[in-house]
Design a protein around this motif. Structure first.
Motif, short mmCIF file in Angstrom:
data_model
loop_
_atom_site.label_atom_id
_atom_site.label_comp_id
_atom_site.label_asym_id
_atom_site.label_seq_id
_atom_site.Cartn_x
_atom_site.Cartn_y
_atom_site.Cartn_z
N LEU A 49 -75.25 33.98 18.96
CA LEU A 49 -74.25 34.15 20.00
C LEU A 49 -73.50 35.47 19.81
O LEU A 49 -73.27 36.22 20.78
N THR A 50 -73.13 35.78 18.58
CA THR A 50 -72.43 37.03 18.29
C THR A 50 -73.28 38.23 18.68
O THR A 50 -72.80 39.18 19.32
N ASN A 51 -74.56 38.20 18.32
CA ASN A 51 -75.45 39.31 18.65
C ASN A 51 -75.58 39.47 20.16
O ASN A 51 -75.56 40.59 20.69
N SER A 108 -65.35 45.98 15.51
CA SER A 108 -66.58 46.20 14.76
C SER A 108 -67.43 44.93 14.75
O SER A 108 -66.91 43.82 14.91
N TYR A 109 -68.72 45.11 14.55
CA TYR A 109 -69.63 43.96 14.52
C TYR A 109 -69.22 42.99 13.42
O TYR A 109 -69.15 41.77 13.65
N GLY A 110 -68.96 43.50 12.21
CA GLY A 110 -68.63 42.62 11.10
C GLY A 110 -67.39 41.79 11.35
O GLY A 110 -67.35 40.59 11.04
N TYR A 111 -66.37 42.42 11.93
CA TYR A 111 -65.14 41.69 12.24
C TYR A 111 -65.41 40.58 13.24
O TYR A 111 -65.02 39.42 13.04
N LEU A 112 -66.10 40.89 14.34
CA LEU A 112 -66.39 39.88 15.36
C LEU A 112 -67.28 38.78 14.81
O LEU A 112 -67.09 37.59 15.13
N TYR A 113 -68.25 39.15 14.00
CA TYR A 113 -69.13 38.16 13.38
C TYR A 113 -68.31 37.12 12.61
O TYR A 113 -68.49 35.91 12.80
N THR A 150 -59.45 37.85 0.15
CA THR A 150 -60.57 38.79 0.01
C THR A 150 -60.16 40.17 0.52
O THR A 150 -59.10 40.36 1.12
N ASP A 151 -61.07 41.13 0.29
CA ASP A 151 -60.90 42.44 0.90
C ASP A 151 -61.41 42.40 2.34
O ASP A 151 -61.68 41.33 2.87
N ASN A 152 -61.53 43.57 2.95
CA ASN A 152 -61.92 43.63 4.37
C ASN A 152 -63.40 43.90 4.57
O ASN A 152 -63.80 44.37 5.64
N ALA A 153 -64.23 43.61 3.58
CA ALA A 153 -65.68 43.83 3.70
C ALA A 153 -66.28 42.67 4.48
O ALA A 153 -66.87 41.75 3.90
N TYR A 154 -66.12 42.70 5.79
CA TYR A 154 -66.57 41.59 6.63
C TYR A 154 -68.06 41.31 6.43
O TYR A 154 -68.86 42.21 6.20
N GLN A 155 -68.41 40.06 6.48
CA GLN A 155 -69.74 39.48 6.27
C GLN A 155 -70.13 39.38 4.79
O GLN A 155 -70.95 38.55 4.42
#
Length: 391
Positions: A49-51, A108-113, A150-155
């Protein structure tokens, strides 16, 4: 104090959730922390769905509705209807996704994911917690984002252990009393944005909680009765391994064995906490234990890891110089920056053999006892990239 982790298959539908509740009830001891993954293949569905949303593909809203409706179907099967507190809580969760996908993607993709995919764990824990209450099994639902920082390294977020330990002191009493149901896979940044710990990260979540709580043991409930020496779906004859050392488990996961999340072992090994992998279908069976106890290599079966769809990347310098340590360091930094894992790297002096108008006998003669990395042939010419000869 024990930690139970239920993976996606162990809560995939109404029957599986009933079974998980029975496992918890039969255990009959408190305190108990229950870490839960998203139901079944929900994470895959939310990822797709995200993609689709990011790429603005046609039909992504229908994908959203199918995921949401699947959860409400489970609620109806468990509670008889969808007019209850659990339904309201789950509906509110899916409204959060709806708000995101109503707008055009700009983050960003990672954030939305992470904001979308994380809803799977929140929904599954709300449903399981509510069903336990319906079965007169008192429990507390806990938002793991209030604990794991955590840090902000999404995914692929990195746990901030000092900040997490500080917050834990305030939340510890919740976990020390009764049954606590919480999410795996998730964390939270200092700005209160949801993060994920990497695919299959719920194992890691259970280990984090076990480490903080000095738990007696962790049990990961799967659809298999333990760890096997090879994937039963890929190989016909496989053997269940009764006991594995921490070191062997790390080695197996490093090479790609689907045992547990690779980061899971360190928090447990530091505190000497054993990890049991057991079948939720046959909870009375002993399963496999991972612990500090050494295991004899003589009795340990060969462990086979077969990874499909791998990419071979050949790097060479333009000036024919050697790739030394500083070059290797740069290569690793580039791969790390793009969060791309390297399964195997070999540094060697290489020879490139070219034979025009070749035949198989000449090719065999000139490549004898030489490790070959890449061979390319056409009707006239063969080129073979080989390990360099030692002087």
């Amino acid at each position: 104090m024990n930690i139970f982790k239920f993976g996606g298959m162990s809560v995939k539908d109404a029957d599986a959730i009933r079974n998980a509740a029975q496992v918890i009830q039969d255990y009959g001891q408190e305190p108990l922390v229950v870490v839960v993954s998203a139901m079944g293949k929900t994470t895959n569905a939310l990822e797709e769905l995200t993609n689709a949303f990011i790429e603005q593909r046609e039909g992504y809203y229908k994908q959203f509705e199918e995921i949401r409706d699947g959860h409400f179907q489970v609620i109806r099967e468990l509670f008889g209807d969808d007019q209850n507190e659990v339904s309201d809580e789950v509906n509110d969760l899916f409204v959060e996704i709806e708000w995101i996908i109503e707008e055009r993607p700009f983050e960003s993709y990672g954030y939305l994911y992470d904001q979308i995919v994380s809803i799977g764990e929140f929904a599954s824990t709300r449903i399981l917690s509510g069903y336990l209450e319906a079965c007169s099994i008192s429990n507390t639902w806990f938002d793991v984002r209030d604990l794991i920082k955590t840090d902000n390294a999404y995914q692929q977020a990195n746990v901030l252990w000092d900040e997490t330990a500080e917050v834990f002191r305030e939340a510890e009493a919740t976990f020390r009393n009764g049954i606590t149901v919480t999410q795996g896979f998730l964390g939270c940044t200092s700005e209160n944005f949801t993060t994920t710990l990497g695919r299959e990260g719920s194992d890691f979540s259970a280990a984090i909680l076990a480490h903080l709580l000095d738990a007696d043991q962790v049990t990961v409930w799967k659809d298999v009765p333990g760890i096997f020496n090879a994937d039963p779906d890929q190989f016909g004859e496989t053997f269940k391994i009764d006991a594995v050392s921490y070191l062997e488990a790390v080695e197996m996961t490093y090479y790609g064995a689907k045992v547990i999340h690779p980061k899971t072992i360190k928090p447990l090994e530091n505190k000497g906490i054993p990890l049991y992998i057991k079948s939720f279908l046959h909870p009375d069976q002993p399963g496999t234990v991972i612990s500090s106890e050494p295991v004899s290599r003589e009795t340990f079966p060969p462990v086979i890891v077969f990874k499909r769809d791998q990419l071979l990347l050949n790097l060479r310098t333009k000036d024919f110089s050697f790739i030394e340590e500083d070059n290797m360091s740069l290569i690793y930094q580039i791969f790390a920056r793009h969060r791309t894992g390297i399964n195997m790297m070999q540094k060697a002096d290489l020879d490139l053999l070219t034979i025009r108008h070749y035949d198989e006998n000449s090719l065999a003669r000139y490549t004898k006892n030489r490790a070959s990395f890449i061979t390319q042939k056409d009707q006239v010419t063969v080129q073979c990239l080989m390990e360099g000869e030692r002087e």
